[in-house]
Design an enzyme around this catalytic site. Structure first.
Site, mmCIF file in Angstrom:
data_model
loop_
_atom_site.group_PDB
_atom_site.id
_atom_site.type_symbol
_atom_site.label_atom_id
_atom_site.label_comp_id
_atom_site.label_asym_id
_atom_site.label_seq_id
_atom_site.Cartn_x
_atom_site.Cartn_y
_atom_site.Cartn_z
ATOM 1 C CG ASP A 168 -2.160 0.585 0.887
ATOM 2 O OD1 ASP A 168 -2.192 1.446 0.302
ATOM 3 O OD2 ASP A 168 -3.024 0.511 1.761
ATOM 4 C CD GLU A 201 1.102 4.929 -7.150
ATOM 5 O OE1 GLU A 201 0.348 4.479 -8.002
ATOM 6 O OE2 GLU A 201 1.839 5.773 -7.461
ATOM 7 C CD1 TRP A 202 -4.567 3.558 -3.222
ATOM 8 C CD2 TRP A 202 -3.735 5.381 -2.459
ATOM 9 N NE1 TRP A 202 -4.187 2.813 -1.983
ATOM 10 C CE2 TRP A 202 -3.585 4.342 -1.510
ATOM 11 C CE3 TRP A 202 -3.287 6.376 -2.405
ATOM 12 C CZ2 TRP A 202 -2.705 4.673 -0.420
ATOM 13 C CZ3 TRP A 202 -3.072 6.976 -0.786
ATOM 14 C CH2 TRP A 202 -2.689 6.029 -0.290
ATOM 15 N N GLY A 203 -2.613 5.344 -8.376
ATOM 16 C CA GLY A 203 -2.871 5.419 -9.596
ATOM 17 C C GLY A 203 -1.726 6.612 -9.297
ATOM 18 C CG ASP A 223 -9.407 1.916 -1.541
ATOM 19 O OD1 ASP A 223 -8.519 2.609 -1.946
ATOM 20 O OD2 ASP A 223 -9.159 1.668 -0.388
HETATM 21 C C1 GLA Z 1 -5.955 1.796 1.562
HETATM 22 C C2 GLA Z 1 -6.216 0.438 0.229
HETATM 23 C C3 GLA Z 1 -7.245 -1.028 0.346
HETATM 24 C C4 GLA Z 1 -7.286 -1.506 1.676
HETATM 25 C C5 GLA Z 1 -6.557 0.028 3.064
HETATM 26 C C6 GLA Z 1 -6.236 -0.798 4.441
HETATM 27 O O1 GLA Z 1 -6.863 1.809 1.068
HETATM 28 O O2 GLA Z 1 -5.921 1.136 -0.808
HETATM 29 O O3 GLA Z 1 -7.469 -1.499 -0.573
HETATM 30 O O4 GLA Z 1 -5.627 -2.489 1.746
HETATM 31 O O5 GLA Z 1 -5.854 0.433 2.951
HETATM 32 O O6 GLA Z 1 -6.198 0.040 4.980
#
Ligand code: GLA
Length: 675
Positions: A168, A201-203, A223
């Site tokens: 993450d 790393e969400w892009g 997410d």
């Molecule tokens: C981030 C990630 C999620 C999950 C949470 C856990 O938000 O993007 O997929 O793993 O952390 O805290």
């Protein structure tokens, strides 16, 4: 030392070493050779607990073992699901004296290795989670992350028999993402154990441009939530990145929500189909011990899974997106094409493409396998489906020499005339409205004795205005019937089902085939009268990026009424709407209104460099106002939109093209002027 490295070193020393948090990664931690280790040659399939449990107490050893059991017992392992992965909250907030991470003693009383052994004992693989930061993401503080502990954590994971690591991005201390993820890649490699490496790393740093050499998959978005808007907005952001995916390096639009209960079965099928056509990882995010039996039919659909897992490893592309009606195509190893027809709209839609458009070679006819209905038909070239709101159809289409062994492909649907693509099928009490049923024979051979029937709610009348029967419907021909539907003047506002049923006989059989189609009719409430605050009036429908659209308060992202007072650059409003991009609100105006006015801008306490939206007002299919980009720095704007004669007034907030973070868009003193 090149400039980039020296910049990175300065940043690292300032932000991290200065804080005494970690030791400097070696300079070798630059992305170098491609991973190229033969792992994840098709998108990873499995399970992750996060979407279902977050950090609740039911995330524990019993759950993980239960999922592994179900993978085997319900045939999901046979269908290709392999990884049983655990997410955040598996560890304690502090490392042990030797620096190792410590499994949470209540959730995992026997440690992690015991669970991994159990999962391995079932012939499955086991995955774990940590963050490329000083702590993980869990809002209660998280547990220690891997930043500065890469080698030690990787060794520990390998000693437990870990096969997959989700890494993450929280609490990353501003250290360069490439550096952080490459360091862990090298640490995993050094253990000698094959471990799939999932970058989460969400892009944020466009990993699709650099992470092919670093990990096997990378998140492309924030997410996912268990709701339609979230799922669709994530799919849209992921779908434009198709060119970056391939064997061993996948775009990851986040884990599945199928089975968690926030979407309808139709919507979950669309979710699963979208992920499969986009060659996304298929990580089940629901507690399979509790889901409805229908969810196993979705998650276990081997034909759909085969599209996702096809060895060619090409992410399907959207070749058409107009009006919320999507055509996705994914080339497959044996020359077939997988096609997903997807209807994003709240009204039914017939979506069609052709063998030529999807790139199949010229052929006299094609076979069309319906991956949900499990039927095979033949087509002269058109591939088509009548889809309910939010529905989708998925096909495998092949150029074929034995097409004549299959019946003609027939599509049958019913629709009311709507104001614009995707509009709700509005009917006004006392006024007749026209519905059209359409039967399309897209095959080469005729069908016989076609009969259409439209059914309406009790008290409504329906009269065919043209013949509902057709003795012979030749190949590549359509047969339409128009119907006049009359809604009694006393009908109350609401959404009412309108159903169509069709029967016909195929050339190869004497048994009639029957199909049905469900659509609806919407009776609107009264239009506003005089000058009115729109927040005092009920909308026809509303969708919002986070939480509900708020009435007379700003949007607080989660539940209703959690936002507080609308405030734009210090100006406070007691009336208005609080939205969050992307938002879409529709009001019935009945043709009697002229103008919409408001004071617009980003909510004061939510202003962030990422706040960027646009405001639009539409009267039916005509744009009446477009704000252009609005940021958190902009002064409040006066909005005036001419909506004269519109039946429906639509308010739209877009994310301005930079994603939907911090997009709290207010409509202060939102008013409509009507007769
Ligand atoms: C981030 C990630 C999620 C999950 C949470 C856990 O938000 O993007 O997929 O793993 O952390 O805290």
């Amino acid at each position: 030392m090149d400039q980039r490295r020296s910049k990175w070193r300065t940043a690292l020393i300032a932000t991290v070493l200065g804080a005494g948090l970690i030791t400097a990664p070696q300079a070798t931690a630059q992305p170098t050779a491609q991973i190229d280790d033969g792992l994840a040659l098709t998108p990873p399939m499995g399970f992750n607990n996060w979407n279902s449990t977050h950090c609740r107490a039911d995330f524990n050893e019993a759950m993980v073992k239960g999922i592994a059991d179900i993978f085997v017992d319900k045939g999901l392992k046979d269908a290709g699901y392999q990884y049983v992965n655990i997410d955040d909250c598996w560890a304690l907030p502090e490392r042990a004296a030797d620096g190792n991470l410590v499994p949470h003693p209540v959730r995992f009383p026997n440690g992690i290795k015991a669970v991994a052994d159990y999962v391995h004992g079932k012939g499955l693989k086991f995955g774990i989670y940590t963050s490329a930061g000083t702590k993980t993401c869990n809002k209660d503080g998280g547990f220690p992350g891997g930043l500065g502990h890469e080698e030690q954590d990787a060794k520990l994971f390998a000693s437990w028999g870990i096969d997959y690591l989700k890494y993450d991005n929280c609490n990353n201390q501003g250290v360069d993402a490439k550096m952080r993820y490459t360091k862990m890649r090298d640490a995993l490699k050094a253990t000698g154990r094959p471990i799939v490496f999932s970058l989460c790393e969400w892009g944020q740093n466009k990993p699709w441009e650099w992470a092919k050499d670093v990990g096997h998959l990378w998140r492309t978005t924030g997410d996912i939530g268990d709701n339609w808007n979230s799922m669709v907005s994530i799919a849209k952001r992921n779908m434009v990145l198709a060119e970056y995916a391939g064997p061993g390096h996948w775009n990851d639009p986040d884990m599945l929500e199928v089975g968690n209960g926030g979407m309808t079965d139709v919507e979950y099928k669309s979710h699963f189909g979208l992920w499969a056509i986009m060659a996304a990882p298929l990580l089940i995010g629901a507690d399979l011990r509790k889901v409805k039996p229908e969810m196993f039919e979705i998650l276990g659909n081997k034909d759909v899974i085969a599209v996702d897992q096809d060895k060619l490893g090409v992410q399907g592309k959207a070749i058409r997106t107009e009006g919320g009606m999507y055509v996705f195509v994914k080339p497959l190893t044996n020359g077939d094409k997988a096609v997903l027809l997807f209807n994003e709209n709240d009204s039914g839609a017939q979506i069609s493409t052709t063998a030529e458009e999807i790139g199949l070679p010229k052929s006299f006819a094609y076979t069309v396998r319906d991956l949900w209905a499990k039927t095979t038909t033949h087509s002269a070239g058109s591939i088509s489906a009548a889809l309910p709101p939010h529905g989708s159809a998925m096909f495998r289409v092949s150029a074929s020499n034995d097409w004549y062994s299959y019946p003609p492909a027939v599509t049958a649907g019913a629709d009311a005339a709507v104001l614009y693509p995707g509009a709700m099928p509005l009917v006004t009490p006392g006024k007749p409205v026209t519905y059209t049923t359409t039967v399309s024979n897209t095959g080469r051979l005729p069908i016989f004795h076609t009969q259409a029937k439209l059914t309406v709610p009790d008290g409504w009348t329906v009269t065919p205005k043209s013949s509902p029967t057709k003795l012979i419907l030749s190949g590549e021909k359509q047969f339409q019937t128009t119907w006049e539907v009359l809604v009694p003047a006393t009908a109350k506002p609401g959404r009412f089902p309108v159903g169509a049923t069709f029967t016909y006989t195929s050339p190869s059989s004497t048994t009639p085939v029957s199909t049905s189609y469900q659509t609806e009719a919407v009776v609107p409430g009264a239009a506003p009268v005089g000058v009115k605050f729109l927040s005092d009036h009920s909308w026809l429908r509303a969708s919002n990026g986070h939480g509900p659209v708020e009435i007379d308060t700003t949007n607080g992202e989660a539940g209703a009424r959690d936002g507080g007072t609308i405030s734009i650059r210090g100006q406070k409003f007691t009336k208005g709407l609080g939205t969050h991009a992307p938002a879409h609100i529709e009001y019935y105006a009945g043709g009697d209104c002229t103008q919409v006015t408001a004071t617009i801008g980003i909510q004061d306490n939510k202003v962030n460099p990422l706040s960027l939206v646009t405001y639009e007002v539409w009267g039916d299919n005509k744009k009446a106002y477009d704000s252009g980009p609005v940021t958190g720095q902009d002064a409040a704007k006066q909005l005036t939109a001419d909506v004269t004669g519109a039946t429906v007034v639509r308010l739209i907030i877009t994310d301005g093209g930079n994603g939907k973070s911090y997009d709290h868009a207010n409509w202060g003193d939102l008013k409509i002027t009507c007769k």
